[in-house]
Design an enzyme around this catalytic site. Structure first.
Site, PDB file in Angstrom:
ATOM      1  N   CYS A  11       0.839  -1.207   0.000  1.00 18.31           N
ATOM      2  CA  CYS A  11       0.000   0.000   0.000  1.00 18.31           C
ATOM      3  C   CYS A  11       0.875   1.258   0.000  1.00 18.31           C
ATOM      4  CB  CYS A  11      -0.984  -0.051   1.167  1.00 18.31           C
ATOM      5  SG  CYS A  11      -2.347   1.097   0.980  1.00 18.31           S
ATOM      6  N   HIS A  48      -3.782  -5.123  -0.219  1.00 18.32           N
ATOM      7  CA  HIS A  48      -3.239  -5.642   1.041  1.00 18.32           C
ATOM      8  C   HIS A  48      -3.253  -7.169   1.019  1.00 18.32           C
ATOM      9  CE1 HIS A  48      -2.992  -1.882   3.399  1.00 18.32           C
ATOM     10  NE2 HIS A  48      -3.952  -1.493   2.588  1.00 18.32           N
ATOM     11  N   GLU A  91      -2.065  -9.083   3.165  1.00 15.16           N
ATOM     12  CA  GLU A  91      -2.320  -9.550   4.547  1.00 15.16           C
ATOM     13  C   GLU A  91      -3.801  -9.525   4.892  1.00 15.16           C
ATOM     14  OE1 GLU A  91      -1.323  -6.570   3.743  1.00 15.16           O
ATOM     15  OE2 GLU A  91      -2.042  -5.070   5.157  1.00 15.16           O
TER      16      GLU A  91
END
Lengths: 252, 212
Positions: B88, B191, B193
């Site tokens: 990001c 993202h 994650e």
């Protein structure tokens, strides 16, 4: 194409999941971390925790729940309830929240919206709005978990917080919450057509058609529901498959 | 081997750490994962991850304020060519310049600029949620099907100067950069994650990535 998000919400009281009908009559529906894992596996697009014990001294249990959830669920997690200050936001983010929702504190101190958005980024700050119909196409904001009425116009307030840098609005209709009568699409469409930021519809979903109406009629970018998922009436997959059949872009 | 996740106070550090830890565990722990802002740790890294949430300028200033942090990053990534992944804003920082809250210089590791998304059609800003990507053939996208959804949250995007450096795109409504790569430097706008199993696959690909 950006997908419409389906977000199960877990109301958490002292570390346990509860969901009220019209904010009273709480019924226990389990351990939040276990619930979150199930939703994660079922294909929830995000998770939302609302801490309803926020005003008490039991915040530490919430932090533990947030931490464990973040360790097990690799989807975005929004946490709200009792968030009063930049320090509260920092702590929730530290424990693994991706977004923090602010309700009463933003109404009482609108500067907090600008400060929080600047410090943590707009995309981290969700403004939760509890609105109740007070006239023809007119809604007022309620604070303190829906117990205290203000004179603030809900649509204007949403516009104001969007301009101050909020990344998203979580819009709950107090008239519909817990009723299973569907979202207040009149309220929703008034807000979604006014603000440029995403709006999460909340309060009142009871059938698959209600989800569809929230998107088509209300213009919502995301749809939040609690009891309909907790008590197994519909799974997240049921909702997504239904929406996909109706040509709504969802993540399957 | 050491995998260093840079800690400069970015909000999503915990999520990034836990996701890398989960994938590393699934691979029987080839890496020791170290979350740090110390030059001495960074200079022992075999791979480096730079998370990032918030405003470009705040993230950059937080890195520059930490003594020796930027210099160590530059030494390891630019001189020693260690595999690097920015997420990001951690990816946007690779650009030469950003226009978020006024002009601000980036690391300049990948030519291009970070500019505001156009508010076209019904597209709300921030671009928030799951969107599908179209990727070029690249080992970092091994086992990722075209059109796979990833989780995005951003209002600005990295417009690379050279099309070659943009290895994945998404549409909102125009085509925008979803991932960049130049030699040993990789970055994702989305993202990983927070992108469930497909996000973990990207992390898995990065952990296995051999750049030389």
């Amino acid at each position: 194409m950006l997908k419409k998000r389906i977000i199960p919400c877990l109301d958490v009281d002292q570390g346990r999941v509860v969901k009220g009908v019209n904010f009273v009559d709480l019924v226990d529906a389990g351990d939040p971390v276990e619930q979150a894992k199930i939703y994660n596996a079922e294909g929830a697009d995000e998770l939302c925790f609302l801490d309803i014990t926020a005003s008490s001294d039991d915040r530490e249990t919430l932090f533990e729940v947030v931490k464990k959830t973040a360790e097990n669920c690799f989807i975005p997690l929004t946490v709200g309830g009792g968030v009063r200050s930049l320090d509260d936001i920092s702590r929730l983010l530290h424990y693994g929240a991706d977004k923090v929702s602010i309700n009463t504190a933003a109404v009482e101190n609108i500067d907090l919206v600008a400060k929080a958005s600047k410090k943590y980024g707009s995309s981290t700050i969700v403004i939760a709005v509890d609105a109740k119909k007070t006239g023809d196409h007119k809604w007022s904001i309620f604070t303190h978990g829906g117990r205290k009425q203000t004179e603030i116009d809900a649509v204007k307030y949403c516009e104001e917080v969007a301009n101050l840098g909020a990344g998203e609005i979580l819009l709950t209709s107090m008239d519909r919450d817990g009723t299973k009568m569907g979202f207040d699409n009149d309220l929703l469409s008034n807000v979604t057509s006014t603000v440029d930021i995403p709006v999460i519809a909340s309060g009142g979903v009871g059938t698959l058609e209600h989800f569809l109406d929230g998107v088509i009629v209300g213009g919502a970018n995301a749809l939040l529901a609690a009891s309909i998922f907790h008590f197994g009436e519909y799974s997240i997959n049921d909702v997504k498959r239904y929406l996909a059949e109706q040509n709504i872009a969802v993540r399957i | 081997m050491n995998l260093v996740i840079i800690n400069y106070g970015s909000g999503n550090l915990h999520s990034v750490h836990k996701a890398f830890e989960a994938v590393n565990n699934e691979l029987s722990k080839p890496f020791e994962i170290i979350v740090t802002n110390k030059s001495s740790d960074i200079e022992k890294a075999d791979k480096i991850v730079l998370p990032g949430v918030g405003a470009f300028q705040d993230c950059k200033n937080a890195i520059l304020r930490t003594n020796g942090l930027y210099e160590s990053l530059e030494k390891m990534v630019i001189e020693e060519k260690k595999p690097f992944m920015g997420i990001c804003v951690g990816m946007q920082l690779l650009a030469e310049k950003s226009y978020e809250f006024g002009e601000c210089e980036g690391f300049g590791w990948i030519p291009g600029e970070v500019i505001k998304l156009d508010a076209l059609d019904d597209c709300k800003i921030p671009h928030m949620g799951w969107n599908e990507i179209i990727s070029q053939k690249h080992v970092l996208f091994n086992d990722i099907l075209q059109g796979t959804d990833f989780y995005f949250v951003h209002s600005y995007y990295f417009k690379t100067k050279t099309a070659d450096h943009c290895i994945a795109t998404t549409n909102y409504p125009n085509s925008i950069t979803a991932a960049v790569c130049k030699e040993n430097i990789f970055g994702t706008q989305f993202h990983p994650e927070k992108s469930h199993k497909n996000g973990k696959k990207i992390i898995d690909n990065f952990l296995k990535w051999e750049t030389v």
